[in-house]
Design a protein around this motif. Sequence first.
Motif, mmCIF file in Angstrom:
data_model
loop_
_atom_site.group_PDB
_atom_site.id
_atom_site.type_symbol
_atom_site.label_atom_id
_atom_site.label_comp_id
_atom_site.label_asym_id
_atom_site.label_seq_id
_atom_site.Cartn_x
_atom_site.Cartn_y
_atom_site.Cartn_z
ATOM 1 N N LEU A 162 0.802 -1.224 0.000
ATOM 2 C CA LEU A 162 0.000 0.000 0.000
ATOM 3 C C LEU A 162 0.839 1.281 0.000
ATOM 4 O O LEU A 162 1.981 1.305 0.456
ATOM 5 C CB LEU A 162 -0.894 0.050 1.246
ATOM 6 N N TRP A 163 0.197 2.329 -0.458
ATOM 7 C CA TRP A 163 0.741 3.682 -0.365
ATOM 8 C C TRP A 163 0.871 4.104 1.095
ATOM 9 O O TRP A 163 0.066 3.713 1.941
ATOM 10 C CB TRP A 163 -0.207 4.643 -1.083
ATOM 11 N N TYR A 164 1.884 4.901 1.401
ATOM 12 C CA TYR A 164 1.922 5.621 2.677
ATOM 13 C C TYR A 164 2.494 7.008 2.420
ATOM 14 O O TYR A 164 3.160 7.262 1.406
ATOM 15 C CB TYR A 164 2.707 4.859 3.755
ATOM 16 N N ALA A 211 -5.161 -1.030 -4.897
ATOM 17 C CA ALA A 211 -5.316 -0.382 -3.595
ATOM 18 C C ALA A 211 -4.328 0.766 -3.395
ATOM 19 O O ALA A 211 -4.656 1.760 -2.745
ATOM 20 C CB ALA A 211 -5.158 -1.417 -2.485
ATOM 21 N N TYR A 212 -3.117 0.640 -3.932
ATOM 22 C CA TYR A 212 -2.114 1.702 -3.764
ATOM 23 C C TYR A 212 -2.661 3.039 -4.271
ATOM 24 O O TYR A 212 -2.614 4.056 -3.563
ATOM 25 C CB TYR A 212 -0.831 1.332 -4.514
ATOM 26 N N ALA A 213 -3.172 3.040 -5.487
ATOM 27 C CA ALA A 213 -3.701 4.283 -6.063
ATOM 28 C C ALA A 213 -4.907 4.781 -5.277
ATOM 29 O O ALA A 213 -5.074 5.989 -5.064
ATOM 30 C CB ALA A 213 -4.078 4.057 -7.528
ATOM 31 N N TYR A 214 -5.744 3.854 -4.827
ATOM 32 C CA TYR A 214 -6.943 4.240 -4.071
ATOM 33 C C TYR A 214 -6.565 4.993 -2.793
ATOM 34 O O TYR A 214 -7.103 6.067 -2.503
ATOM 35 C CB TYR A 214 -7.764 2.999 -3.731
ATOM 36 N N TYR A 219 -6.618 8.921 1.397
ATOM 37 C CA TYR A 219 -6.007 8.701 2.705
ATOM 38 C C TYR A 219 -6.666 9.512 3.817
ATOM 39 O O TYR A 219 -6.706 9.073 4.980
ATOM 40 C CB TYR A 219 -4.503 8.985 2.652
ATOM 41 N N LEU A 220 -7.219 10.678 3.497
ATOM 42 C CA LEU A 220 -7.836 11.502 4.533
ATOM 43 C C LEU A 220 -9.083 10.853 5.129
ATOM 44 O O LEU A 220 -9.402 11.050 6.301
ATOM 45 C CB LEU A 220 -8.191 12.888 3.975
ATOM 46 N N THR A 221 -9.788 10.072 4.324
ATOM 47 C CA THR A 221 -11.010 9.422 4.804
ATOM 48 C C THR A 221 -10.807 7.950 5.148
ATOM 49 O O THR A 221 -11.586 7.376 5.915
ATOM 50 C CB THR A 221 -12.121 9.507 3.739
ATOM 51 N N TYR A 234 0.249 9.151 7.348
ATOM 52 C CA TYR A 234 -0.811 8.195 7.023
ATOM 53 C C TYR A 234 -0.180 6.888 6.562
ATOM 54 O O TYR A 234 0.535 6.853 5.564
ATOM 55 C CB TYR A 234 -1.728 8.768 5.938
ATOM 56 N N LEU A 235 -0.454 5.833 7.323
ATOM 57 C CA LEU A 235 0.157 4.535 7.060
ATOM 58 C C LEU A 235 -0.852 3.393 7.158
ATOM 59 O O LEU A 235 -0.859 2.488 6.327
ATOM 60 C CB LEU A 235 1.308 4.303 8.048
#
Length: 258
Positions: A162-164, A211-214, A219-221, A234-235
């Motif tokens: 996932l993105w962080y 999921a990474y792009a999502y 990330y705020l929500t 955000y992790l």
Amino acid sequence: MLNKRILTICCLCLTAAFLGFRLVGNNSYNIIFIGDSITEARMVPDASTQGPAAQAATYLTGTGKFKSIHFNNQGRSGFTTLDFLPTENNAYPKVVKAADEFYRDQSATLVFSIMLGTNDSAVKGTHGAPVSPENYKANLKSIADSLLSRYANCKIIINEPLWYSDSTQNGAVYLIEGRNRLLSYVPQIKALVKEYKSLLPGQVFLGDEKAYAYFSKNYLTDMHAEHGPIGTFYLHPNQKGSAALGEFWGKAIAKVLN
């Protein structure tokens, strides 16, 4: 002539019923989720029902396409691919214990869903970090080779991590350097899956790629706002994000199993 036609129809019906029974009978799956704190889902109220592993199982059951779905969550906070190596006495023995219990049920196919890489990508502070892209691939291969050797006909699905946020720093240091390293793992996952496709067709698959792009956009929500030495980061997915991640995993698993 009529009796012959009736006999033919009866035979066709029996054949269809038999094939249908075989399809349903072989359409049960036991899934072990391997990962870090994101898979473990310690930041949701009840990981056993609200974590992404549980949500993925719920999604799969809800499709109505599978006879039964059971899962076991082997996510471990702070762990890297090194912690899951067969040569280490950390996470691997617990994975084997869970898999052995599932494997006794020969009416169900054993599936491993893996998402590792976040802690490997850290600049410092986790086991072996920073893990190079080449070593990350080698570690995944070692894990997969051992599971494939132990559990004949099992399936392994490797999801992209996932993105962080670039500000991520807690007990370990991630930051921009870490996230760039995380992105370098994706080609390694794809290359490994491609290798297995030639060596062991139908056993190792590429899982979720979306999921990474999502999370990079939501990330705020969908992620917890955590506080570190250089500010908010955000992790980890929150309850809403865990449900979203579970659906991403569920769809990727369903695509493989179907």
